[in-house]
Design a protein around this motif. Structure first.
Motif, PDB file in Angstrom:
ATOM      1  N   HIS A  51      -0.849 -11.405   8.634  1.00 22.14           N
ATOM      2  CA  HIS A  51      -0.599 -10.905   7.275  1.00 22.14           C
ATOM      3  C   HIS A  51      -1.827 -10.243   6.630  1.00 22.14           C
ATOM      4  O   HIS A  51      -1.834  -9.998   5.430  1.00 22.14           O
ATOM      5  N   ILE A  52      -2.842  -9.975   7.412  1.00 24.06           N
ATOM      6  CA  ILE A  52      -4.088  -9.467   6.840  1.00 24.06           C
ATOM      7  C   ILE A  52      -3.889  -8.189   6.021  1.00 24.06           C
ATOM      8  O   ILE A  52      -4.516  -8.005   4.985  1.00 24.06           O
ATOM      9  N   TYR A  53      -3.014  -7.323   6.460  1.00 19.93           N
ATOM     10  CA  TYR A  53      -2.850  -6.040   5.747  1.00 19.93           C
ATOM     11  C   TYR A  53      -1.619  -6.031   4.832  1.00 19.93           C
ATOM     12  O   TYR A  53      -1.164  -4.969   4.415  1.00 19.93           O
ATOM     13  N   ALA A  54      -1.077  -7.214   4.510  1.00 19.49           N
ATOM     14  CA  ALA A  54       0.156  -7.265   3.712  1.00 19.49           C
ATOM     15  C   ALA A  54      -0.027  -6.674   2.314  1.00 19.49           C
ATOM     16  O   ALA A  54       0.916  -6.141   1.735  1.00 19.49           O
ATOM     17  N   LYS A  55      -1.225  -6.804   1.742  1.00 20.37           N
ATOM     18  CA  LYS A  55      -1.483  -6.238   0.410  1.00 20.37           C
ATOM     19  C   LYS A  55      -2.451  -5.072   0.579  1.00 20.37           C
ATOM     20  O   LYS A  55      -3.598  -5.270   0.993  1.00 20.37           O
ATOM     21  N   LYS A  56      -1.985  -3.874   0.232  1.00 20.03           N
ATOM     22  CA  LYS A  56      -2.806  -2.702   0.587  1.00 20.03           C
ATOM     23  C   LYS A  56      -4.107  -2.611  -0.216  1.00 20.03           C
ATOM     24  O   LYS A  56      -5.034  -1.926   0.216  1.00 20.03           O
ATOM     25  N   GLU A  57      -4.202  -3.336  -1.338  1.00 23.83           N
ATOM     26  CA  GLU A  57      -5.460  -3.325  -2.113  1.00 23.83           C
ATOM     27  C   GLU A  57      -6.641  -3.816  -1.280  1.00 23.83           C
ATOM     28  O   GLU A  57      -7.791  -3.548  -1.596  1.00 23.83           O
ATOM     29  N   ILE A  58      -6.343  -4.600  -0.234  1.00 24.88           N
ATOM     30  CA  ILE A  58      -7.437  -5.173   0.549  1.00 24.88           C
ATOM     31  C   ILE A  58      -8.041  -4.138   1.513  1.00 24.88           C
ATOM     32  O   ILE A  58      -9.173  -4.311   1.981  1.00 24.88           O
ATOM     33  N   LEU A  59      -7.309  -3.075   1.781  1.00 24.65           N
ATOM     34  CA  LEU A  59      -7.759  -2.131   2.816  1.00 24.65           C
ATOM     35  C   LEU A  59      -9.140  -1.538   2.542  1.00 24.65           C
ATOM     36  O   LEU A  59     -10.000  -1.571   3.428  1.00 24.65           O
TER      37      LEU A  59
END
Ligand SMILES: [Fe+2]
Length: 260
Positions: free
Chosen positions: A68-76
């Motif tokens: 789930h590391i990329y589930a929230k695009k703000e983290i990219l």
């Protein structure tokens, strides 16, 4: 070297119980390093830069992840910076972020590697070969290596730990959200547990609301999972490693449930 590894932090319940427990855990275990799997901190799926900072502020040194590391695009964008958040090493090279980090603290060096399994998981590169490809280089800088193996299948995690026995200090399984009772040190000195468990809702179904999950099983229809309300649990693993040899000396499960 003492290490506290916090099992998958799930939603607000997980963040709150960790925040409320961390001072006591630090007093009790005096860890040199605190590592936490944080891929479920944002409502059970993904992580945001704000929530990552929250974990770092309370004393987590490195946050590991998984599917789930990329589930929230703000983290990219944050993953491109030099931050203490890992993605699985065996993801394609083009994916943002890095799969391992070497930390230096209290005159010790520790390498933390994050990989994900391939059994009942999304396709990715071979975790065995991915670690093989970096291990010799890493050992020049850090004798102690801890691997978060984020995987579903118990057999895959056990095979990985036995394969690397004696060459890494610890293999800690994550992802299933259920703590296993098989913590042990393998013959050549690698500490292993199939799954560290979950720090999150105690009364849900692996963290999610019971109603939504049961409904999904009853109907087969898509369902929007929310986090289960109610009391929390904290699952973690405490490790002691020998700085001179890189071998494990002690591994211990931690499983605490909030009182009513
Ligand atoms: Fe996961």
């Amino acid at each position: 070297m003492k290490i506290l590894f916090i099992g998958d932090i799930y939603g607000k319940t997980g963040r709150v119980i960790l925040k409320n427990s961390i001072t006591k855990l630090k007093d009790e275990y005096s860890p040199d390093y605190i590592i936490a799997n944080g891929e479920n901190v944002d409502r059970g799926k993904g992580i945001t830069p704000t929530l990552l900072q929250e974990l770092l502020i309370i004393g987590v040194d490195v946050v590991t992840s998984g599917n789930h590391i990329y589930a929230k695009k703000e983290i990219l964008p944050a993953m491109e910076e030099d931050i203490k958040l890992l993605r699985p090493l065996n993801y394609p090279k083009a994916c943002p972020g890095k799969g391992y980090i070497i930390l230096n603290k209290n005159n010790t060096s520790l390498c933390i590697i994050n990989v994900t399994g391939r059994v009942y998981m999304e396709p990715c590169d071979d975790p065995f070969l991915s670690v093989e490809s970096i291990i010799d280089e890493v050992k020049k800088e850090a004798k102690n290596i801890l691997i978060d193996f984020h995987g579903e299948a118990t057999s895959e995690k056990a095979a990985f730990a036995w394969y690397f026995d004696g060459r890494v200090s610890a293999v800690i399984g994550t992802h299933t959200h259920v703590q296993t009772a098989d913590d042990r040190i393998l013959p050549f000195g690698t500490a292993f547990i199939t799954d560290a468990g979950m720090t999150g809702p105690y009364e849900g179904i692996i963290g999610a609301s019971r109603e939504a999950v049961i409904d999904k099983f009853l109907t087969g229809m898509p369902s929007y999972f929310t986090c289960q309300e109610g009391k929390g649990q904290l699952n973690a693993v405490f490790l002691e490693l020998c700085e001179q040899t890189g071998k494990a000396i002690h591994i211990e499960r931690i499983n605490k449930v909030e009182k009513d």
